[in-house]
Scaffold this active site. Sequence first.
Site, mmCIF file in Angstrom:
data_model
loop_
_atom_site.group_PDB
_atom_site.id
_atom_site.type_symbol
_atom_site.label_atom_id
_atom_site.label_comp_id
_atom_site.label_asym_id
_atom_site.label_seq_id
_atom_site.Cartn_x
_atom_site.Cartn_y
_atom_site.Cartn_z
ATOM 1 N N ALA A 25 0.839 -1.204 0.000
ATOM 2 C CA ALA A 25 0.000 0.000 0.000
ATOM 3 C C ALA A 25 0.870 1.248 0.000
ATOM 4 C CB ALA A 25 -0.910 -0.015 1.219
ATOM 5 N N ASN A 26 0.264 2.414 0.104
ATOM 6 C CA ASN A 26 1.018 3.663 0.247
ATOM 7 C C ASN A 26 0.292 4.578 1.241
ATOM 8 O OD1 ASN A 26 -0.811 5.596 -1.231
ATOM 9 N ND2 ASN A 26 -0.434 4.123 -2.878
ATOM 10 N N ARG A 27 0.866 5.752 1.500
ATOM 11 C CA ARG A 27 0.396 6.600 2.591
ATOM 12 C C ARG A 27 -0.738 7.563 2.212
ATOM 13 N NH1 ARG A 27 3.693 5.830 6.780
ATOM 14 N NH2 ARG A 27 5.826 5.161 6.320
#
Length: 221
Positions: free
Chosen positions: A29-31
């Site tokens: 995932a990412n932020r």
Amino acid sequence: ALGRALAGKRVLVTSGPTHEPIDPVRYIANRSSGKQGHAIAAAAAAAGAEVTLISGPVGIPDPAGVTTIHVESARDMLDATEQALPADIAIFAAAVADWRVAGAADQKMKKGEHGTPSLALVENPDILATIAAREIDRPQLVVGFAAETQNVIAYARAKLAKKGCDLIVANDVGGTGVMGGDANTVHLVTADAVESWPTLPKAEVAARLVEHLAALLADKG
Ligand code: C5P
């Protein structure tokens, strides 16, 4: 202030991160928080548009007055986006994962059974570029985002051409907590102009962007 600037118009917004499965319980995932994309969807609805928001997994509520479709992966987001067409304006605010895991496992990978696994990655489809290149049902205004840490304007120009979109909203994510934060500093980049805005709350960026896009759409006739 927004009045009914987008009454009768259909607006599509992508927002949030994507989750790319490794196995049924793990993902990459990412932020991205989804705050900016969700605020844009809400602002478009406030301007009278019929809004479809295609959201990756986020921790914030669905905006009121918006049809929200929840997806996990980039491929799911592309499918949902294509199904949501036609639209007058499409705004791609999602932080789509560039890569997914090749051949994700369909059972949980067990520690100790295969040593330490390595992950092979394959490129995800570019949703923005795919929609911008459509011959049928291309939205009149296709808007991309560009999160950069340096050479923000130059990279945005290059991205505009490469992706075939009409406008890039470029933001400098090199400084303090844009991702997940409540403020954003953006530059609106087209083929022949740059408009730089001061640092503003994401809701204010959203309201101004919607106003800007309503004017551009009106100019297109
Ligand atoms: O190439 P880059 O990821 O920096 O481009 C960002 C823009 O492209 C954003 O508008 C993002 O939503 C969109 N994008 C997309 N699908 C991808 C990658 C990026 O729609 N696979």
